[in-house]
Motif scaffolding. Structure first.
Motif, PDB file in Angstrom:
ATOM      1  N   PRO A 106       0.712  -0.750  -0.046  1.00  0.00           N
ATOM      2  CA  PRO A 106       0.306  -0.471  -0.288  1.00  0.00           C
ATOM      3  C   PRO A 106       1.353   1.501   0.016  1.00  0.00           C
ATOM      4  O   PRO A 106       1.446   1.065   0.287  1.00  0.00           O
ATOM      5  CB  PRO A 106      -1.010   0.173   1.838  1.00  0.00           C
ATOM      6  N   PRO A 107      -0.329   2.519  -0.626  1.00  0.00           N
ATOM      7  CA  PRO A 107       1.179   3.645  -0.278  1.00  0.00           C
ATOM      8  C   PRO A 107       0.890   3.855   1.381  1.00  0.00           C
ATOM      9  O   PRO A 107       0.329   3.431   2.295  1.00  0.00           O
ATOM     10  CB  PRO A 107       0.106   4.981  -1.367  1.00  0.00           C
ATOM     11  N   ASN A 108       2.308   5.340   1.798  1.00  0.00           N
ATOM     12  CA  ASN A 108       1.884   5.483   2.634  1.00  0.00           C
ATOM     13  C   ASN A 108       0.465   6.085   3.110  1.00  0.00           C
ATOM     14  O   ASN A 108      -0.187   6.820   2.717  1.00  0.00           O
ATOM     15  CB  ASN A 108       3.359   6.602   2.773  1.00  0.00           C
ATOM     16  N   ALA A 109       0.742   6.443   4.603  1.00  0.00           N
ATOM     17  CA  ALA A 109      -0.339   6.935   5.047  1.00  0.00           C
ATOM     18  C   ALA A 109      -1.031   8.452   4.419  1.00  0.00           C
ATOM     19  O   ALA A 109      -1.934   9.134   4.257  1.00  0.00           O
ATOM     20  CB  ALA A 109      -0.579   6.654   6.538  1.00  0.00           C
ATOM     21  N   HIS A 110      -0.026   9.193   4.243  1.00  0.00           N
ATOM     22  CA  HIS A 110      -0.397  10.578   3.735  1.00  0.00           C
ATOM     23  C   HIS A 110      -0.621  10.840   2.718  1.00  0.00           C
ATOM     24  O   HIS A 110      -1.406  11.064   1.875  1.00  0.00           O
ATOM     25  CB  HIS A 110       1.151  11.372   3.622  1.00  0.00           C
TER      26      HIS A 110
ATOM     27  N   PHE B 177      -4.380  11.706   2.322  1.00  0.00           N
ATOM     28  CA  PHE B 177      -4.415  13.119   1.939  1.00  0.00           C
ATOM     29  C   PHE B 177      -3.462  13.449   0.367  1.00  0.00           C
ATOM     30  O   PHE B 177      -4.679  14.365  -0.397  1.00  0.00           O
ATOM     31  CB  PHE B 177      -3.281  13.445   3.323  1.00  0.00           C
ATOM     32  N   GLY B 178      -2.742  12.649   0.009  1.00  0.00           N
ATOM     33  CA  GLY B 178      -2.605  13.146  -1.131  1.00  0.00           C
ATOM     34  C   GLY B 178      -2.949  12.938  -2.250  1.00  0.00           C
ATOM     35  O   GLY B 178      -2.528  13.141  -3.162  1.00  0.00           O
ATOM     36  N   GLY B 179      -2.647  11.485  -2.259  1.00  0.00           N
ATOM     37  CA  GLY B 179      -3.840  10.925  -3.863  1.00  0.00           C
ATOM     38  C   GLY B 179      -2.294  10.241  -4.886  1.00  0.00           C
ATOM     39  O   GLY B 179      -1.465  10.001  -4.256  1.00  0.00           O
ATOM     40  N   GLY B 180      -3.128  10.151  -6.449  1.00  0.00           N
ATOM     41  CA  GLY B 180      -1.936  10.012  -6.757  1.00  0.00           C
ATOM     42  C   GLY B 180      -1.992   8.456  -7.423  1.00  0.00           C
ATOM     43  O   GLY B 180      -2.770   8.078  -7.670  1.00  0.00           O
ATOM     44  N   MET B 181      -1.231   8.117  -8.304  1.00  0.00           N
ATOM     45  CA  MET B 181      -1.519   7.050  -9.306  1.00  0.00           C
ATOM     46  C   MET B 181      -1.694   5.618  -8.059  1.00  0.00           C
ATOM     47  O   MET B 181      -2.353   4.839  -8.661  1.00  0.00           O
ATOM     48  CB  MET B 181      -0.743   6.627 -10.504  1.00  0.00           C
ATOM     49  N   ARG B 182      -0.942   5.775  -7.232  1.00  0.00           N
ATOM     50  CA  ARG B 182      -0.111   4.764  -6.958  1.00  0.00           C
ATOM     51  C   ARG B 182      -1.944   4.592  -5.626  1.00  0.00           C
ATOM     52  O   ARG B 182      -1.867   3.672  -5.427  1.00  0.00           O
ATOM     53  CB  ARG B 182       0.753   4.325  -5.859  1.00  0.00           C
TER      54      ARG B 182
END
Length: 304
Positions: free
Chosen positions: A19-23, A27-32
């Motif tokens: 998984p992506p990191n918590a931020h 909050f951040g979003g993005g492709m991943r």
């Protein structure tokens, strides 16, 4: 077909296990983050496929042929078996992506290879085409379109999580993350957690899926149980309609679709995903329906 389903399940597991990191996740979003969300949405039907496959295997071994014609019963029984498997894996300390991910992929492959989901898929296609409806097709079409829309929204909600619910964030999310981190339900005595007592409740599906994804995966499991509750509730009304007189049967058939729609739209607004309430609700209603069906068959047998 089996190979394609296995590859699809493998891709979902690989995305969720990294998984992506918590931020970025919150909050951040993005492709991943987007891929992670899509994988979470895809996980809900995969859970259902595994549960139906396990239920079909149980029916072939212990039940009559008539049980194979009741998808809700296969789903209900399979969910119970999956929960027991999850508890056993957690008690053995094998909650990790390798074991839990392999179990999910193997379950999907076996369900598809055995044809367990073929009848369910054919029924679903016939249901969307209104092939089982003889009259009032516009009304059925509107209600079933609403059911499909509700399922889509439930899938999206499962992917985003109940981040505004303090119980989910403070208790359930942390508990499942700790289970995933330590690999089982034998947690550290030096760091007691409020949710430690839930290990004995039989929430095996949550424990099993915690080995694949972070604590947010509990929302996907709840989404699967929400759909199960709606299906069982629809089957409950259809069971009543089967014993009704001919003039009452068409309205009851439409009523079954309406209560399914109402549950899918109303339950997510009143019960937070990520908790265990929907699991209990689906199992309790399924047990009542099974008792009603057994009693109806006994009465029918006595009359003949």
């Amino acid at each position: 077909m089996t190979g394609a389903a296995s590859v699809f399940a493998l891709v979902v597991v690989l995305i969720l296990a990294n998984p992506p990191n918590a931020h970025a996740l919150l909050f951040g979003g993005g492709m991943r983050d987007g891929l992670f969300g899509l994988a979470m949405v895809a996980l809900a039907p995969l859970i259902s496929v595994v549960q139906i496959g396990l239920g079909t295997a149980l029916a072939h071994r212990f039940a009559s042929v008539a049980a194979l014609r009741e998808p809700w019963l296969l789903w209900l029984c399979g969910s119970g078996l999956l929960s027991l498997i999850g508890v056993a894996i957690a008690a053995a300390g094998f909650v990790n992506p390798w074991v839990c991910g392999s179990m999910l992929i193997l379950g999907v492959a076996c369900a598809v290879a055995s044809g367990a989901c073929t009848d369910v898929l054919n029924r679903l296609i016939a249901w969307t085409r209104l092939e089982d409806v003889a009259s009032s097709k516009p009304a059925f079409a509107v209600v079933r379109l609403g059911i499909v829309a509700a399922l889509v929204l439930i899938g999206l909600r499962a992917a985003t999580g109940e981040l505004n619910d303090t119980d989910v964030v403070q208790f359930y999310w942390g508990w499942l993350n700790e289970v995933r981190h330590l690999g089982g339900i034998h947690l550290s005595p030096a760091l007691p957690m409020v949710q430690d007592f839930t290990a004995g409740r039989g929430n095996g599906a949550y424990l099993l899926l915690a080995g694949i994804a972070p604590g947010l995966v509990s929302h996907v499991v709840s989404a699967a149980y929400c759909a199960m509750f709606a299906v069982v509730l629809r089957a409950f009304v259809l069971r009543i309609a089967a014993d009704a007189s001919s003039p009452l049967r068409p309205p009851l058939l439409l009523a079954a679709e309406v209560v399914c729609l109402a549950s899918l739209w109303m339950i997510p607004g009143s019960v937070a995903f990520g908790k265990y309430h929907l699991q209990f609700a689906a199992w309790a209603l399924g047990f009542l329906l099974a008792c009603l069906q057994i009693a109806s068959e006994d009465v029918r047998a006595a009359r003949t």
